[in-house]
Motif scaffolding. Structure first.
Motif, mmCIF file in Angstrom:
data_model
loop_
_atom_site.group_PDB
_atom_site.id
_atom_site.type_symbol
_atom_site.label_atom_id
_atom_site.label_comp_id
_atom_site.label_asym_id
_atom_site.label_seq_id
_atom_site.Cartn_x
_atom_site.Cartn_y
_atom_site.Cartn_z
ATOM 1 N N GLU A 42 -20.656 -7.635 -23.358
ATOM 2 C CA GLU A 42 -20.907 -7.028 -24.657
ATOM 3 C C GLU A 42 -19.733 -7.199 -25.615
ATOM 4 O O GLU A 42 -19.912 -7.521 -26.792
ATOM 5 N N ASP A 43 -18.516 -6.976 -25.123
ATOM 6 C CA ASP A 43 -17.333 -6.977 -25.992
ATOM 7 C C ASP A 43 -16.626 -8.317 -26.072
ATOM 8 O O ASP A 43 -15.727 -8.504 -26.892
ATOM 9 N N VAL B 133 -11.537 3.762 -25.871
ATOM 10 C CA VAL B 133 -12.903 3.612 -25.359
ATOM 11 C C VAL B 133 -13.484 4.992 -25.079
ATOM 12 O O VAL B 133 -13.053 5.681 -24.149
ATOM 13 N N GLU B 134 -14.464 5.389 -25.872
ATOM 14 C CA GLU B 134 -15.060 6.715 -25.761
ATOM 15 C C GLU B 134 -16.240 6.742 -24.785
ATOM 16 O O GLU B 134 -16.492 7.755 -24.137
ATOM 17 N N ASP B 135 -16.985 5.631 -24.707
ATOM 18 C CA ASP B 135 -18.132 5.578 -23.812
ATOM 19 C C ASP B 135 -17.653 5.703 -22.359
ATOM 20 O O ASP B 135 -16.873 4.871 -21.880
ATOM 21 N N LYS B 136 -18.117 6.720 -21.649
ATOM 22 C CA LYS B 136 -17.603 7.008 -20.309
ATOM 23 C C LYS B 136 -17.899 5.896 -19.313
ATOM 24 O O LYS B 136 -17.036 5.523 -18.508
ATOM 25 N N ALA B 137 -19.120 5.382 -19.345
ATOM 26 C CA ALA B 137 -19.486 4.324 -18.404
ATOM 27 C C ALA B 137 -18.655 3.066 -18.642
ATOM 28 O O ALA B 137 -18.150 2.435 -17.703
ATOM 29 N N LYS B 138 -18.498 2.711 -19.902
ATOM 30 C CA LYS B 138 -17.702 1.525 -20.238
ATOM 31 C C LYS B 138 -16.231 1.750 -19.888
ATOM 32 O O LYS B 138 -15.570 0.849 -19.362
ATOM 33 N N ALA B 139 -15.726 2.954 -20.175
ATOM 34 C CA ALA B 139 -14.327 3.265 -19.872
ATOM 35 C C ALA B 139 -14.053 3.157 -18.377
ATOM 36 O O ALA B 139 -13.018 2.613 -17.960
ATOM 37 N N GLU B 140 -14.969 3.657 -17.555
ATOM 38 C CA GLU B 140 -14.760 3.604 -16.110
ATOM 39 C C GLU B 140 -14.854 2.182 -15.581
ATOM 40 O O GLU B 140 -14.156 1.816 -14.636
#
Length: 199
Positions: free
Chosen positions: A88-89, A140-147
């Motif tokens: 995605e990024d 990174v605020e999105d928890k799933a993406k951050a993990e």
């Protein structure tokens, strides 16, 4: 049927082409220039030149420069980093920081950062390149993406969990917009997103 099938075909092509943009091409492959790729797929960030990828993959330490807006001064931090190619990024640089630090406070107010990376040893021998990367840093605020990023960061830096794992440790993502590559002979090559490398 056509208006249903075409979006599906495009979706599959988009995922395949976006994923392949992160792979390092073989010498015999004919690849599009960064500029032409940007024109054809403006929503997809162009791939890093091979030299930048090689440095980012091999190195783990970087100097992060931020700006203290309140004091009108700069701030420098030694950081562990990880190069990640995300579907995605795109190609990004991942770091982590304690939320109680000065740099975290500054990154909440401004996004522009610079990263200095080099392959020199401590005694100055064997190194060939230093790279200054400029880009936008986001928390990174999105928890799933951050993990997911945290796991990749820890895998690349397994001896430093104290700087990566914890409820008070934030994950940072840097989207690189330009780079200056300098070799041991003081020859500088420049790169910007959407452009070819220039000397």
């Amino acid at each position: 049927l056509a208006f249903i099938a075409l979006p599906l075909v495009y979706h599959q092509w988009y995922k395949k082409s976006n994923k392949s943009s992160c792979s390092i091409p073989n010498d015999n492959e004919k690849t599009l220039s960064l500029a032409s790729m940007a024109r054809r797929r403006s929503s997809i960030k162009p791939p890093f030149p091979p030299m930048i990828r090689k440095m980012l993959s091999a190195c783990r330490l970087a100097y992060l420069s931020t700006v203290d807006m309140d004091e009108s001064s700069s701030h420098l931090s030694l950081m562990r980093f990880t190069y990640v190619c995300d579907e995605e990024d795109g190609e990004v640089v991942i770091m982590s920081t304690n939320m109680k630090t000065k740099k975290f406070s500054m990154l909440q107010k401004q996004r522009g950062v610079a990263l200095l990376i080099h392959d020199f040893q401590q005694d100055g021998s064997d190194g060939v390149y230093s790279i200054t990367l400029n880009g936008k840093c986001c928390i990174v605020e999105d928890k799933a993406k951050a993990e997911a990023y945290r796991a990749a960061h820890l895998k690349h830096n397994p001896d430093y969990p104290q700087f990566i794992v914890g409820e008070d440790i934030a994950i940072l993502r840097v989207d690189v917009t330009s780079a200056r590559i300098c070799n041991i002979d003081d020859q500088v090559t420049k790169w910007e997103a959407g452009q070819n490398m220039t000397s």
